[in-house]
Structures are given as structure tokens and as C-alpha cells.
Design a protein around this motif. Structure first.
Motif, PDB file in Angstrom:
ATOM      1  N   LYS A 131       0.812  -1.217   0.000  1.00  0.00           N
ATOM      2  CA  LYS A 131       0.000   0.000   0.000  1.00  0.00           C
ATOM      3  C   LYS A 131       0.845   1.267   0.000  1.00  0.00           C
ATOM      4  CE  LYS A 131      -0.562  -0.089   5.058  1.00  0.00           C
ATOM      5  NZ  LYS A 131      -1.538  -0.171   6.166  1.00  0.00           N
ATOM      6  N   TYR A 132       2.111   1.153   0.395  1.00  0.00           N
ATOM      7  CA  TYR A 132       2.984   2.326   0.411  1.00  0.00           C
ATOM      8  C   TYR A 132       3.829   2.457  -0.856  1.00  0.00           C
ATOM      9  CZ  TYR A 132       1.838   2.362   5.386  1.00  0.00           C
ATOM     10  OH  TYR A 132       1.181   2.389   6.580  1.00  0.00           O
ATOM     11  N   ILE A 133       3.704   1.528  -1.761  1.00  0.00           N
ATOM     12  CA  ILE A 133       4.492   1.564  -2.991  1.00  0.00           C
ATOM     13  C   ILE A 133       3.665   2.235  -4.074  1.00  0.00           C
ATOM     14  CG2 ILE A 133       5.712   0.202  -4.731  1.00  0.00           C
ATOM     15  CD1 ILE A 133       6.217  -1.913  -2.615  1.00  0.00           C
ATOM     16  N   LYS A 134       3.946   3.499  -4.336  1.00  0.00           N
ATOM     17  CA  LYS A 134       3.142   4.277  -5.283  1.00  0.00           C
ATOM     18  C   LYS A 134       3.751   4.221  -6.688  1.00  0.00           C
ATOM     19  CE  LYS A 134       3.295   8.189  -3.167  1.00  0.00           C
ATOM     20  NZ  LYS A 134       4.305   7.844  -2.143  1.00  0.00           N
TER      21      LYS A 134
ATOM     22  N   PRO B 216       2.920   2.717 -10.257  1.00  0.00           N
ATOM     23  CA  PRO B 216       1.796   2.097 -10.976  1.00  0.00           C
ATOM     24  C   PRO B 216       2.103   0.708 -11.511  1.00  0.00           C
ATOM     25  CG  PRO B 216       1.979   4.416 -11.549  1.00  0.00           C
ATOM     26  CD  PRO B 216       3.185   4.091 -10.714  1.00  0.00           C
ATOM     27  N   TRP B 217       3.293   0.517 -12.074  1.00  0.00           N
ATOM     28  CA  TRP B 217       3.618  -0.790 -12.637  1.00  0.00           C
ATOM     29  C   TRP B 217       3.611  -1.870 -11.565  1.00  0.00           C
ATOM     30  CZ3 TRP B 217       7.505  -4.474 -12.051  1.00  0.00           C
ATOM     31  CH2 TRP B 217       7.552  -5.463 -13.036  1.00  0.00           C
ATOM     32  N   ILE B 218       4.174  -1.565 -10.388  1.00  0.00           N
ATOM     33  CA  ILE B 218       4.185  -2.526  -9.281  1.00  0.00           C
ATOM     34  C   ILE B 218       2.758  -2.856  -8.860  1.00  0.00           C
ATOM     35  CG2 ILE B 218       4.824  -2.891  -6.870  1.00  0.00           C
ATOM     36  CD1 ILE B 218       7.276  -2.981  -8.501  1.00  0.00           C
ATOM     37  N   GLN B 219       1.920  -1.841  -8.744  1.00  0.00           N
ATOM     38  CA  GLN B 219       0.535  -2.058  -8.337  1.00  0.00           C
ATOM     39  C   GLN B 219      -0.204  -2.939  -9.352  1.00  0.00           C
ATOM     40  OE1 GLN B 219      -1.003  -1.259  -5.532  1.00  0.00           O
ATOM     41  NE2 GLN B 219       0.685  -0.116  -4.592  1.00  0.00           N
ATOM     42  N   ARG B 220       0.022  -2.681 -10.624  1.00  0.00           N
ATOM     43  CA  ARG B 220      -0.642  -3.490 -11.660  1.00  0.00           C
ATOM     44  C   ARG B 220      -0.160  -4.935 -11.616  1.00  0.00           C
ATOM     45  NH1 ARG B 220       0.446   1.044 -14.974  1.00  0.00           N
ATOM     46  NH2 ARG B 220       2.152  -0.105 -15.967  1.00  0.00           N
ATOM     47  N   GLN B 221       1.142  -5.132 -11.477  1.00  0.00           N
ATOM     48  CA  GLN B 221       1.686  -6.491 -11.433  1.00  0.00           C
ATOM     49  C   GLN B 221       1.174  -7.252 -10.220  1.00  0.00           C
ATOM     50  OE1 GLN B 221       2.625  -6.459 -14.693  1.00  0.00           O
ATOM     51  NE2 GLN B 221       4.272  -7.843 -14.073  1.00  0.00           N
ATOM     52  N   ALA B 222       1.039  -6.548  -9.090  1.00  0.00           N
ATOM     53  CA  ALA B 222       0.518  -7.203  -7.888  1.00  0.00           C
ATOM     54  C   ALA B 222      -0.956  -7.562  -8.063  1.00  0.00           C
ATOM     55  CB  ALA B 222       0.707  -6.283  -6.682  1.00  0.00           C
ATOM     56  N   LYS B 223      -1.712  -6.668  -8.695  1.00  0.00           N
ATOM     57  CA  LYS B 223      -3.133  -6.923  -8.930  1.00  0.00           C
ATOM     58  C   LYS B 223      -3.327  -8.118  -9.858  1.00  0.00           C
ATOM     59  CE  LYS B 223      -7.387  -4.599 -10.399  1.00  0.00           C
ATOM     60  NZ  LYS B 223      -7.974  -3.320 -10.902  1.00  0.00           N
ATOM     61  N   ASN B 224      -2.431  -8.259 -10.844  1.00  0.00           N
ATOM     62  CA  ASN B 224      -2.523  -9.357 -11.808  1.00  0.00           C
ATOM     63  C   ASN B 224      -1.898 -10.653 -11.294  1.00  0.00           C
ATOM     64  OD1 ASN B 224      -3.765  -7.619 -13.613  1.00  0.00           O
ATOM     65  ND2 ASN B 224      -1.831  -7.031 -14.584  1.00  0.00           N
ATOM     66  N   GLY B 225      -1.308 -10.599 -10.097  1.00  0.00           N
ATOM     67  CA  GLY B 225      -0.699 -11.789  -9.523  1.00  0.00           C
ATOM     68  C   GLY B 225       0.713 -12.079  -9.983  1.00  0.00           C
ATOM     69  N   HIS B 226       1.306 -11.165 -10.737  1.00  0.00           N
ATOM     70  CA  HIS B 226       2.668 -11.380 -11.226  1.00  0.00           C
ATOM     71  C   HIS B 226       3.715 -10.989 -10.188  1.00  0.00           C
ATOM     72  CE1 HIS B 226       0.676 -10.802 -15.375  1.00  0.00           C
ATOM     73  NE2 HIS B 226       0.720 -12.087 -15.060  1.00  0.00           N
ATOM     74  N   ILE B 227       3.330 -10.148  -9.234  1.00  0.00           N
ATOM     75  CA  ILE B 227       4.175  -9.816  -8.089  1.00  0.00           C
ATOM     76  C   ILE B 227       3.370 -10.161  -6.844  1.00  0.00           C
ATOM     77  CG2 ILE B 227       5.147  -7.924  -6.724  1.00  0.00           C
ATOM     78  CD1 ILE B 227       6.058  -6.605  -9.246  1.00  0.00           C
ATOM     79  N   VAL B 228       3.995 -10.861  -5.914  1.00  0.00           N
ATOM     80  CA  VAL B 228       3.294 -11.353  -4.726  1.00  0.00           C
ATOM     81  C   VAL B 228       3.332 -10.303  -3.620  1.00  0.00           C
ATOM     82  CG1 VAL B 228       3.293 -13.109  -2.915  1.00  0.00           C
ATOM     83  CG2 VAL B 228       3.784 -13.749  -5.290  1.00  0.00           C
ATOM     84  N   ASP B 229       2.182 -10.034  -3.040  1.00  0.00           N
ATOM     85  CA  ASP B 229       2.075  -9.161  -1.884  1.00  0.00           C
ATOM     86  C   ASP B 229       2.426  -9.979  -0.641  1.00  0.00           C
ATOM     87  OD1 ASP B 229       1.422  -7.475   0.191  1.00  0.00           O
ATOM     88  OD2 ASP B 229      -0.678  -7.207  -0.377  1.00  0.00           O
TER      89      ASP B 229
ATOM     90  N   ARG C 257       2.197  11.788  -0.810  1.00  0.00           N
ATOM     91  CA  ARG C 257       1.217  10.842  -1.353  1.00  0.00           C
ATOM     92  C   ARG C 257       1.087  10.979  -2.863  1.00  0.00           C
ATOM     93  NH1 ARG C 257      -4.668   9.953   1.357  1.00  0.00           N
ATOM     94  NH2 ARG C 257      -3.227   9.684   3.122  1.00  0.00           N
ATOM     95  N   THR C 258       1.194  12.187  -3.356  1.00  0.00           N
ATOM     96  CA  THR C 258       0.983  12.418  -4.787  1.00  0.00           C
ATOM     97  C   THR C 258       2.279  12.625  -5.564  1.00  0.00           C
ATOM     98  OG1 THR C 258       0.691  14.793  -4.366  1.00  0.00           O
ATOM     99  CG2 THR C 258      -1.284  13.425  -4.395  1.00  0.00           C
ATOM    100  N   SER C 259       3.387  12.848  -4.867  1.00  0.00           N
ATOM    101  CA  SER C 259       4.678  12.989  -5.540  1.00  0.00           C
ATOM    102  C   SER C 259       5.483  11.703  -5.369  1.00  0.00           C
ATOM    103  CB  SER C 259       5.475  14.163  -4.945  1.00  0.00           C
ATOM    104  OG  SER C 259       5.952  13.826  -3.646  1.00  0.00           O
ATOM    105  N   ARG C 260       6.616  11.619  -6.032  1.00  0.00           N
ATOM    106  CA  ARG C 260       7.480  10.442  -5.893  1.00  0.00           C
ATOM    107  C   ARG C 260       8.705  10.788  -5.059  1.00  0.00           C
ATOM    108  NH1 ARG C 260       8.619   6.895 -10.973  1.00  0.00           N
ATOM    109  NH2 ARG C 260       9.163   5.525  -9.233  1.00  0.00           N
ATOM    110  N   PHE C 261       8.474  11.580  -4.023  1.00  0.00           N
ATOM    111  CA  PHE C 261       9.571  12.025  -3.166  1.00  0.00           C
ATOM    112  C   PHE C 261      10.334  10.839  -2.583  1.00  0.00           C
ATOM    113  CE2 PHE C 261      11.384  13.103   0.937  1.00  0.00           C
ATOM    114  CZ  PHE C 261      12.031  14.299   0.697  1.00  0.00           C
ATOM    115  N   TYR C 262       9.638   9.925  -1.934  1.00  0.00           N
ATOM    116  CA  TYR C 262      10.312   8.802  -1.288  1.00  0.00           C
ATOM    117  C   TYR C 262      10.862   7.798  -2.292  1.00  0.00           C
ATOM    118  CZ  TYR C 262       8.486  10.406   3.207  1.00  0.00           C
ATOM    119  OH  TYR C 262       8.204  11.147   4.327  1.00  0.00           O
ATOM    120  N   GLU C 263      10.218   7.673  -3.436  1.00  0.00           N
ATOM    121  CA  GLU C 263      10.698   6.725  -4.444  1.00  0.00           C
ATOM    122  C   GLU C 263      11.979   7.217  -5.119  1.00  0.00           C
ATOM    123  OE1 GLU C 263       6.624   5.727  -3.560  1.00  0.00           O
ATOM    124  OE2 GLU C 263       7.541   7.625  -4.100  1.00  0.00           O
TER     125      GLU C 263
END
Length: 374
Positions: A120-123, A125-138, A334-340
Motif C-alpha cells: 500500500k505504500y508503494i506508489k 503504478p507498474w508494481i501495483q498493476r503487477q501485484a493486482k494481476n498476480g505477477h508480483i506477490v504481496d 502521497r501524490t509525488s514520488r519524493f520517497y521513491e
């Protein structure tokens, strides 16, 4: 002779567990990888393996961890120094932090991220999509990960951040998967922290990409710093805001403190020797920083920030000169990629600092993370 040989091996292991600079001297024949800024990692390459010693940032003269990297396409040598053996390049990793996910994507290694913690803290988009599709395990909460899911993945390593007096990693230490302790956040300069990407490039087999990226970061950062120094002294600044009952103020030797200095800013805690943050009461910060010209702070919200909303968070903010003059700059994490981005791309953050502290300087482009609060 057996006793003598055993004694030599024991002394070798003890040497590897101590300061990394002594490793190559005892084993002999090793080629050291030189770091220009980073102070914690020590890398020495030998015939058939590479020894990486991470100095303990909390215990001077002690090692946090020693890794022995063995190329995946070679047999493991019979006699290896003591340390955690990792077959490289890593092909499948579980990554516990958003910043290291972002770095691996920048290095072209995103396909090697098999699992993540604290999704939930990884903002990204590609990671979120891969996790949703099951290609990356939460793999669940980073402080209490789902061990069974990690075991089922059979990863080559787990990347996580160490903390002082954390008490270890619990069950993660018992499942036989190498733990890579990512301690770059304890470095005392922005470029030192960023240079750790060279170590991660070595782990994932993308050394050339990591070296190219760091060379770009170093060049950009140095050029920006030079421009700031040529511009002379910038504006005075106070950083962040009160959280709960305390205000976490970056120490003078922290990466943020160093970045303010590199941007030519005047900082009330510039002479402080701490590399972390200071936990101060509101009254102390007000006494030291009430007359600063600029206020830069981070916040996490799904709503726009305003002066009125900011003031509602703490009575007394309006006593600061920067608040009264409207020189407030907020970074919504939350909306910027400061931490990333900022840990490994300090050049991008330095550009923001310089633009805010030297408003007369032109040609640096729009602010990336901070925005002026209207």
C-alpha cells in the motif's frame, strides 16, 4: 598441520567480520572497488567470489553484515570466507521498500521483483498493476511479513532496511534466504547514499547501468551545487513540521542538512553533528527558527494544502516569519514520488532546494516535489 590450517581459516573469518578495509589485506590478491562518497560498503573481488562488507553505522569498527557473492554460472569454491553466500546475479528478489523498487526499475531490473512488502505504500503504478494481476506477490506487512508466501516464492534474496536495536528479523532469519541489509539511509551525504546503487547493480548483474546512472547523478548534483555556491548565500529555511508532540528536525549532518548547505541555504541547525533527526518540542524550534525566510515541509494527504489548513494543524505556526510572508512550500508525499526518487536521485531534490532558496536563479525548470502553498 590440520590445527594450523584451522587456525588460519578462523582468523580469516574474524578478519572478514571486522572492518572491510582489512579484508583484502589478509586474503591477498583481491581487487578493491573504490567508492568515492559511500563510507559503509567495502567491496573486494577475488578469483571466483566477491566479498562485500557493510560497516555497522551504529557500532564503530564493527561489521553489520558480510556477503560473499558467487557468480551463478560458476561452482561455489570449496573454501570461502565466512559470510552470507549469495549467488549472483539475483534473478528473483522480495523487496521490502518502495525506494529500492524504484531503483531496480531505473536500472532495468523490474522483472526481478518477485514480491514486495507494504504494497500500500508503494506508489509505483507498474508494481501495483503487477501485484493486482498476480505477477508480483504481496508479502504483507514489512514488520510482520507473510513467511509462507515468501518461502513459496523461492527468492534469491530479500532486500530490507536495518534499524538500530531492532532485535533482528524474526522468522525471516530462519528460512535460509539471504537478507540484504539496505543501510544506505545511514550515509551522511546525499551522494554517498546514492552511490549505494553500485552495490545493488553488482547484486543484480547491472553494474554498467548502475555506474552510468550514478555518474549522471553525480554530474548533475555537482553542477547544481556549483551554481548555488556561485549565487552566494541563499535564504534561511526551517524544515518539516510538528508530528504528535515533537518536531523532527533534520540534523546538520543528515542528508537533508547537507543538501540545504549544498543549496547555499542558511539553516538554524547547520552546526549540529547529528546525521539523523532531532526530536524537539515546538517551543525550541520556534525559538531557533521563528525568523527563517522559507518553510519547507512534507505532508501526506489526498486534499490540497492551504495556509489555513496548515495553521489548523498546530496553534503557533503563524508565529513564524515564513508563514506570515507566505513563503510556505509543501511536498505531498502521497501524490509525488519524493520517497521513491530522492534517495538515489538527490540531484532532482537539490534542484527544488536551490529554486526555493535562490528564487532569483533561472533556468532550472519547474519544481518537482515541493509546491508553493497558496
Amino acid at each position: 598441520m590440520r590445527i594450523l590450517y584451522g587456525l588460519i581459516l578462523s582468523l580469516t573469518s574474524l578478519t572478514l567480520l571486522s572492518c572491510g578495509s582489512r579484508t583484502s589485506g589478509f586474503l591477498g590478491g583481491g581487487d578493491s572497488v573504490q567508492f568515492k562518497y559511500a563510507t559503509l560498503p567495502s567491496i573486494v573481488s577475488y578469483d571466483g567470489f566477491t566479498v562485500v562488507t557493510i560497516a555497522n553505522p551504529w557500532k564503530e569498527g564493527k561489521a553489520l553484515h558480510t556477503y560473499v557473492l558467487v557468480p551463478r554460472d560458476q561452482q561455489v569454491p570449496v573454501h570461502l570466507p565466512k559470510g552470507t553466500v549469495i549467488r549472483t546475479p539475483l534473478e528473483k528478489a522480495v523487496v521490502f521498500t518502495t525506494v529500492h523498487c524504484a531503483l531496480l526499475m531505473d536500472l532495468g531490473c523490474r522483472d526481478k521483483i518477485a514480491g514486495v512488502a507494504d504494497l500500500k505504500y508503494i506508489k509505483i503504478p507498474w508494481i501495483q498493476r503487477q501485484a493486482k494481476n498476480g505477477h508480483i506477490v504481496d508479502c504483507g506487512d514489512g514488520m510482520n511479513p507473510l513467511i509462507e508466501k515468501i518461502i513459496d516464492l523461492h527468492p534469491d534474496a530479500i532486500l530490507l532496511s536495518p534499524f538500530e536495536n531492532s532485535g533482528g528479523y524474526g522468522k525471516l532469519e530462519d528460512i535460509g534466504i539471504p537478507l540484504v541489509e539496505c543501510a544506505e539511509y545511514m550515509e551522511v551525504s546525499p551522494l554517498a547514499r546514492s552511490e549505494w546503487m553500485r552495490f545493488y547493480g553488482l547484486l543484480f548483474g547491472c553494474e554498467k547501468a548502475a555506474n552510468r546512472l550514478f555518474a549522471e547523478v553525480e554530474k548533475n548534483y555537482t553542477n547544481l551545487k556549483d551554481r548555488a555556491q556561485e549565487a552566494g548565500q541563499g535564504r534561511s529555511v526551517v524544515v518539516d513540521s510538528q508530528v504528535g508532540s515533537v518536531w523532527y528536525v533534520p540534523g546538520g549532518r543528515s542528508t537533508i542538512g547537507q543538501m540545504i548547505a549544498d543549496a547555499g541555504g542558511r539553516y538554524p541547525w547547520a552546526d549540529d553533528e547529528h546525521s539523523g533527526s532531532l526530536s524537539l518540542p515546538f517551543e525550541t524550534v520556534l525559538e531557533e527558527a521563528f525568523d527563517t525566510e522559507v518553510w519547507m515541509f512534507r505532508y501526506d494527504s489526498d486534499k490540497p494544502m492551504s495556509r489555513e489548513r496548515f495553521l489548523s494543524e498546530k496553534d503557533g505556526y503563524d508565529q513564524f516569519r515564513a508563514f506570515q510572508s507566505g513563503e510556505l512550500y509543501g511536498c505531498n508525499v502521497r501524490t509525488s514520488r519524493f520517497y521513491e526518487e530522492s534517495p538515489f536521485r538527490p540531484d532532482r531534490l537539490l534542484s527544488d532546494f536551490i529554486q526555493i532558496l535562490h528564487p532569483e536563479m533561472k533556468g532550472l525548470g519547474p519544481l518537482r516535489y515541493y509546491k508553493k502553498i497558496e
